[in-house]
Write a protein that holds these residues in place. Structure first.
Motif, PDB file in Angstrom:
ATOM      1  N   HIS A 210      41.242  44.018  40.740  1.00 39.05           N
ATOM      2  CA  HIS A 210      40.393  44.746  39.797  1.00 39.05           C
ATOM      3  C   HIS A 210      39.626  45.812  40.590  1.00 39.05           C
ATOM      4  CE1 HIS A 210      37.528  45.601  36.617  1.00 39.05           C
ATOM      5  NE2 HIS A 210      38.200  44.780  35.799  1.00 39.05           N
ATOM      6  N   GLU A 211      39.905  47.068  40.298  1.00 40.41           N
ATOM      7  CA  GLU A 211      39.310  48.159  41.061  1.00 40.41           C
ATOM      8  C   GLU A 211      37.792  48.229  40.884  1.00 40.41           C
ATOM      9  OE1 GLU A 211      40.451  50.063  43.279  1.00 40.41           O
ATOM     10  OE2 GLU A 211      42.579  49.550  43.155  1.00 40.41           O
ATOM     11  N   GLN A 212      37.321  48.025  39.662  1.00 39.40           N
ATOM     12  CA  GLN A 212      35.881  48.129  39.412  1.00 39.40           C
ATOM     13  C   GLN A 212      35.117  46.966  40.037  1.00 39.40           C
ATOM     14  OE1 GLN A 212      35.498  48.468  35.172  1.00 39.40           O
ATOM     15  NE2 GLN A 212      36.002  50.653  35.154  1.00 39.40           N
ATOM     16  N   LEU A 213      35.660  45.766  39.909  1.00 37.87           N
ATOM     17  CA  LEU A 213      34.981  44.593  40.461  1.00 37.87           C
ATOM     18  C   LEU A 213      35.278  44.403  41.939  1.00 37.87           C
ATOM     19  CD1 LEU A 213      35.579  42.027  37.570  1.00 37.87           C
ATOM     20  CD2 LEU A 213      33.544  43.412  37.991  1.00 37.87           C
ATOM     21  N   GLN A 214      36.339  45.059  42.415  1.00 37.38           N
ATOM     22  CA  GLN A 214      36.747  44.936  43.814  1.00 37.38           C
ATOM     23  C   GLN A 214      37.011  43.485  44.204  1.00 37.38           C
ATOM     24  OE1 GLN A 214      37.204  47.606  46.381  1.00 37.38           O
ATOM     25  NE2 GLN A 214      37.548  48.457  44.334  1.00 37.38           N
ATOM     26  N   CYS A 215      37.834  42.831  43.366  1.00 36.98           N
ATOM     27  CA  CYS A 215      38.202  41.447  43.646  1.00 36.98           C
ATOM     28  C   CYS A 215      39.512  41.124  42.945  1.00 36.98           C
ATOM     29  CB  CYS A 215      37.101  40.483  43.196  1.00 36.98           C
ATOM     30  SG  CYS A 215      36.833  40.441  41.412  1.00 36.98           S
ATOM     31  N   TRP A 216      40.121  40.016  43.340  1.00 39.06           N
ATOM     32  CA  TRP A 216      41.340  39.538  42.688  1.00 39.06           C
ATOM     33  C   TRP A 216      40.956  38.761  41.432  1.00 39.06           C
ATOM     34  CZ3 TRP A 216      45.906  41.228  44.489  1.00 39.06           C
ATOM     35  CH2 TRP A 216      45.958  41.699  45.797  1.00 39.06           C
ATOM     36  N   CYS A 217      41.677  38.979  40.344  1.00 39.78           N
ATOM     37  CA  CYS A 217      41.299  38.381  39.052  1.00 39.78           C
ATOM     38  C   CYS A 217      42.489  37.679  38.401  1.00 39.78           C
ATOM     39  CB  CYS A 217      40.765  39.459  38.111  1.00 39.78           C
ATOM     40  SG  CYS A 217      39.228  40.228  38.653  1.00 39.78           S
ATOM     41  N   LEU A 218      42.188  36.572  37.738  1.00 42.68           N
ATOM     42  CA  LEU A 218      43.123  35.844  36.892  1.00 42.68           C
ATOM     43  C   LEU A 218      42.413  35.517  35.579  1.00 42.68           C
ATOM     44  CD1 LEU A 218      44.857  33.272  39.284  1.00 42.68           C
ATOM     45  CD2 LEU A 218      46.015  35.047  37.975  1.00 42.68           C
ATOM     46  N   ASN A 219      43.177  35.443  34.501  1.00 41.99           N
ATOM     47  CA  ASN A 219      42.596  35.128  33.206  1.00 41.99           C
ATOM     48  C   ASN A 219      42.576  33.609  33.015  1.00 41.99           C
ATOM     49  OD1 ASN A 219      41.665  35.044  30.603  1.00 41.99           O
ATOM     50  ND2 ASN A 219      43.501  35.894  29.667  1.00 41.99           N
ATOM     51  N   PHE A 220      41.415  33.003  33.255  1.00 42.62           N
ATOM     52  CA  PHE A 220      41.251  31.565  33.074  1.00 42.62           C
ATOM     53  C   PHE A 220      40.729  31.223  31.683  1.00 42.62           C
ATOM     54  CE2 PHE A 220      41.175  31.945  37.700  1.00 42.62           C
ATOM     55  CZ  PHE A 220      41.949  30.862  38.096  1.00 42.62           C
ATOM     56  N   ARG A 221      40.645  32.213  30.811  1.00 40.11           N
ATOM     57  CA  ARG A 221      40.221  32.003  29.419  1.00 40.11           C
ATOM     58  C   ARG A 221      38.871  31.293  29.326  1.00 40.11           C
ATOM     59  NH1 ARG A 221      44.375  33.650  26.387  1.00 40.11           N
ATOM     60  NH2 ARG A 221      46.463  33.644  27.332  1.00 40.11           N
ATOM     61  N   GLY A 222      37.946  31.709  30.170  1.00 41.79           N
ATOM     62  CA  GLY A 222      36.589  31.195  30.106  1.00 41.79           C
ATOM     63  C   GLY A 222      36.373  29.850  30.764  1.00 41.79           C
ATOM     64  N   ARG A 223      37.398  29.282  31.369  1.00 46.59           N
ATOM     65  CA  ARG A 223      37.273  27.944  31.953  1.00 46.59           C
ATOM     66  C   ARG A 223      36.827  27.975  33.405  1.00 46.59           C
ATOM     67  NH1 ARG A 223      36.799  23.271  30.036  1.00 46.59           N
ATOM     68  NH2 ARG A 223      38.364  22.286  31.374  1.00 46.59           N
ATOM     69  N   VAL A 224      36.773  29.137  34.028  1.00 50.01           N
ATOM     70  CA  VAL A 224      36.334  29.274  35.414  1.00 50.01           C
ATOM     71  C   VAL A 224      35.291  30.377  35.478  1.00 50.01           C
ATOM     72  CG1 VAL A 224      37.031  29.827  37.777  1.00 50.01           C
ATOM     73  CG2 VAL A 224      38.558  28.495  36.306  1.00 50.01           C
ATOM     74  N   THR A 225      34.171  30.117  36.139  1.00 52.69           N
ATOM     75  CA  THR A 225      33.052  31.070  36.145  1.00 52.69           C
ATOM     76  C   THR A 225      32.627  31.505  37.534  1.00 52.69           C
ATOM     77  OG1 THR A 225      31.477  29.225  36.089  1.00 52.69           O
ATOM     78  CG2 THR A 225      32.153  30.151  33.969  1.00 52.69           C
ATOM     79  N   VAL A 226      33.123  30.851  38.586  1.00 51.25           N
ATOM     80  CA  VAL A 226      32.712  31.179  39.956  1.00 51.25           C
ATOM     81  C   VAL A 226      33.939  31.593  40.755  1.00 51.25           C
ATOM     82  CG1 VAL A 226      31.620  30.340  42.063  1.00 51.25           C
ATOM     83  CG2 VAL A 226      30.818  29.522  39.823  1.00 51.25           C
ATOM     84  N   ALA A 227      33.858  32.751  41.414  1.00 47.50           N
ATOM     85  CA  ALA A 227      34.966  33.203  42.256  1.00 47.50           C
ATOM     86  C   ALA A 227      35.102  32.296  43.471  1.00 47.50           C
ATOM     87  CB  ALA A 227      34.734  34.648  42.701  1.00 47.50           C
ATOM     88  N   SER A 228      36.335  31.886  43.769  1.00 49.38           N
ATOM     89  CA  SER A 228      36.572  31.002  44.905  1.00 49.38           C
ATOM     90  C   SER A 228      38.020  31.124  45.334  1.00 49.38           C
ATOM     91  CB  SER A 228      36.257  29.542  44.548  1.00 49.38           C
ATOM     92  OG  SER A 228      36.639  28.661  45.576  1.00 49.38           O
ATOM     93  N   VAL A 229      38.255  30.961  46.628  1.00 49.32           N
ATOM     94  CA  VAL A 229      39.620  30.980  47.137  1.00 49.32           C
ATOM     95  C   VAL A 229      40.393  29.753  46.669  1.00 49.32           C
ATOM     96  CG1 VAL A 229      39.115  29.741  49.275  1.00 49.32           C
ATOM     97  CG2 VAL A 229      40.961  31.429  49.244  1.00 49.32           C
ATOM     98  N   LYS A 230      39.687  28.745  46.191  1.00 51.71           N
ATOM     99  CA  LYS A 230      40.330  27.523  45.701  1.00 51.71           C
ATOM    100  C   LYS A 230      40.939  27.705  44.316  1.00 51.71           C
ATOM    101  CE  LYS A 230      37.264  24.307  48.196  1.00 51.71           C
ATOM    102  NZ  LYS A 230      36.490  25.321  48.921  1.00 51.71           N
ATOM    103  N   ASN A 231      40.494  28.683  43.556  1.00 47.02           N
ATOM    104  CA  ASN A 231      40.970  28.856  42.184  1.00 47.02           C
ATOM    105  C   ASN A 231      42.459  29.205  42.167  1.00 47.02           C
ATOM    106  OD1 ASN A 231      38.250  28.547  41.696  1.00 47.02           O
ATOM    107  ND2 ASN A 231      37.911  30.677  41.086  1.00 47.02           N
ATOM    108  N   PHE A 232      43.201  28.621  41.224  1.00 45.81           N
ATOM    109  CA  PHE A 232      44.615  28.966  41.109  1.00 45.81           C
ATOM    110  C   PHE A 232      45.145  28.606  39.727  1.00 45.81           C
ATOM    111  CE2 PHE A 232      44.731  24.552  42.723  1.00 45.81           C
ATOM    112  CZ  PHE A 232      45.609  23.967  41.824  1.00 45.81           C
ATOM    113  N   GLN A 233      46.284  29.188  39.402  1.00 42.25           N
ATOM    114  CA  GLN A 233      47.072  28.841  38.229  1.00 42.25           C
ATOM    115  C   GLN A 233      48.507  28.635  38.683  1.00 42.25           C
ATOM    116  OE1 GLN A 233      46.358  32.178  35.544  1.00 42.25           O
ATOM    117  NE2 GLN A 233      44.877  30.999  34.364  1.00 42.25           N
TER     118      GLN A 233
END
Length: 406
Positions: A326-349
């Motif tokens: 995401h260019e504006q947020l300057q981070c990697w993004c995935l659509n967790f549909r509201g189930r994840v709220t904190v950015a972490s390297v542990k997050n995955f789908q």
């Protein structure tokens, strides 16, 4: 006595039983007997007393009608504890209840302890959450009861981290108070290699009819005695998890893939079948003898359905869904549909790999997603063809430190 009054009297009696042994884990930091698996609450004295009750001699037609209404009317926890209590009254009640209660794949409900070893529903994910206790190195899995992120939940599984000289192990149990490998509620483990980049998920009992044990162990030591179960206990590998090395230190989330040894690739196709365990084979579960709790089409073909044809059938391979920058947020993004709220390297789908997916599947179906919502709070959502046990083990691998992968 009217049918409605029979139902009400039965609910009142089951309610008094349930309050003694089936307490619900609510909120953060509370401790209660809900940590114990549901069958531990019905000890031999209580079961013996219930066998002598008037409810044990009900006519079969009336009994089935009563139990069907209870099962349909109490579809979610905590009231669903009455369904479990009904299965512990006597053998006739248990036999009737196991014909009524369907597997999570068909009903979308987790009822008995064996439900955690069975594939989730096909059409929607089961929403769970994991609480981590860093001081004790333990992890507790709960079934979410509301739409709120981990507001409350029904205890399902627990794991304890054990450091070894050459690896790390996570012992998984049905009882949060007994997470030892020699305990009767031990159901499997997760083991890492020395670097923490590769993991193997082991089941304590065969996941399907043709499963092979990685280490022969014909007896289990429980206390001072050796017990020989009907099926040799051991380490049955059901999944292999690998995290790609990041030796150049490039930015981005972890890349992982999982080979599900016990699930054929055809399971994700329309009409495909995944192995479904129908019984727990541990000697400590004497209050619920080792008989199947469910009957289904797959059960009629054998006690352990969906067996792989040796190693000839292709195995299901899962990989992490690639995030977008995401260019504006300057981070990697995935659509967790509201189930994840904190950015972490542990997050995955996790989704099926390209070689497993058929060409007519346009959208990648998320089979398992895991993400952070608090300091020690994480959500875990899974669906068919993996079970809560398998999903929990995969998520535990994300907690382990991986210096070479980040």
């Amino acid at each position: 006595m009217s049918f409605r009054s029979i139902i009400q009297d039965l609910r009142d009696e089951l309610g008094s039983i349930s309050r003694k042994g089936f307490e619900l884990k609510m909120g953060h930091g509370l401790r209660s007997r809900s940590h114990r698996v549901v069958h531990d609450a019905l000890g031999p004295p209580l079961v013996g007393a219930l066998r002598q009750s008037c409810w044990a001699n009900m006519p079969p037609e009336l009994l089935r009608d009563v139990l069907v209404r209870i099962e349909e009317g109490e579809a979610s926890w905590p009231v669903r504890k009455d369904v479990v209590a009904c299965a512990g009254v006597c053998r006739s009640w248990r036999d009737t209840m196991k014909e009524i209660v369907m597997t999570p794949e068909l009903s979308g409900k987790l009822t008995f302890p064996i439900s955690s070893k069975q594939p989730g529903p096909r059409d929607f994910p089961l929403q769970c959450f994991i609480r981590r206790n860093q001081s004790t190195q333990t992890y507790h899995l709960y079934l979410g009861l509301t739409q709120a992120l981990a507001a409350d939940g029904k205890f399902l599984l627990a794991a304890r981290k054990c450091r070894r000289p050459t690896c790390t192990e996570y012992l998984i149990s049905l009882d949060a108070d007994d997470m030892s490998k020699g305990g009767g509620t031990y159901i499997g483990k997760l083991r890492s290699n020395f670097l923490g980049t590769k993991f193997t998920v082991y089941d304590a009992q065969p996941p399907h009819a043709g499963a092979t044990v990685s280490r022969s162990q014909l007896t289990r030591i429980i206390g001072p005695k050796q017990v020989s179960p009907r099926v040799p206990a051991g380490n049955y590998p059901v999944a292999h998890i690998a995290y790609e090395l990041n030796v150049l230190g490039s930015r981005g989330p972890r890349r992982m893939h999982c080979v599900m040894d016990s699930i054929p690739a055809s399971a994700i196709e329309p009409g495909g079948m995944a192995p479904t365990q129908t019984e727990l084979l541990h000697n400590s579960l004497d209050s619920f003898p080792s008989v199947p709790f469910f009957r289904s089409k797959s059960y009629r073909t054998g006690s352990l359905s969906g067996s792989l044809s040796g190693l000839k059938e292709e195995k299901l391979v899962l990989k992490n869904k690639a995030p977008r920058w995401h260019e504006q947020l300057q981070c990697w993004c995935l659509n967790f549909r509201g189930r994840v709220t904190v950015a972490s390297v542990k997050n995955f789908q996790l989704v099926a790999s390209e070689e497993n997916r058929s060409s007519n599947l346009e959208e990648e179906k998320v089979i398992l997603q895991f993400g952070k919502v608090g300091k020690d709070l994480f959500t875990m959502d899974y669906c068919y063809p993996i079970s809560a046990f398998q999903a929990f083990a995969i998520c535990l691998s994300s907690f382990d430190t991986k210096i070479a992968c980040e």
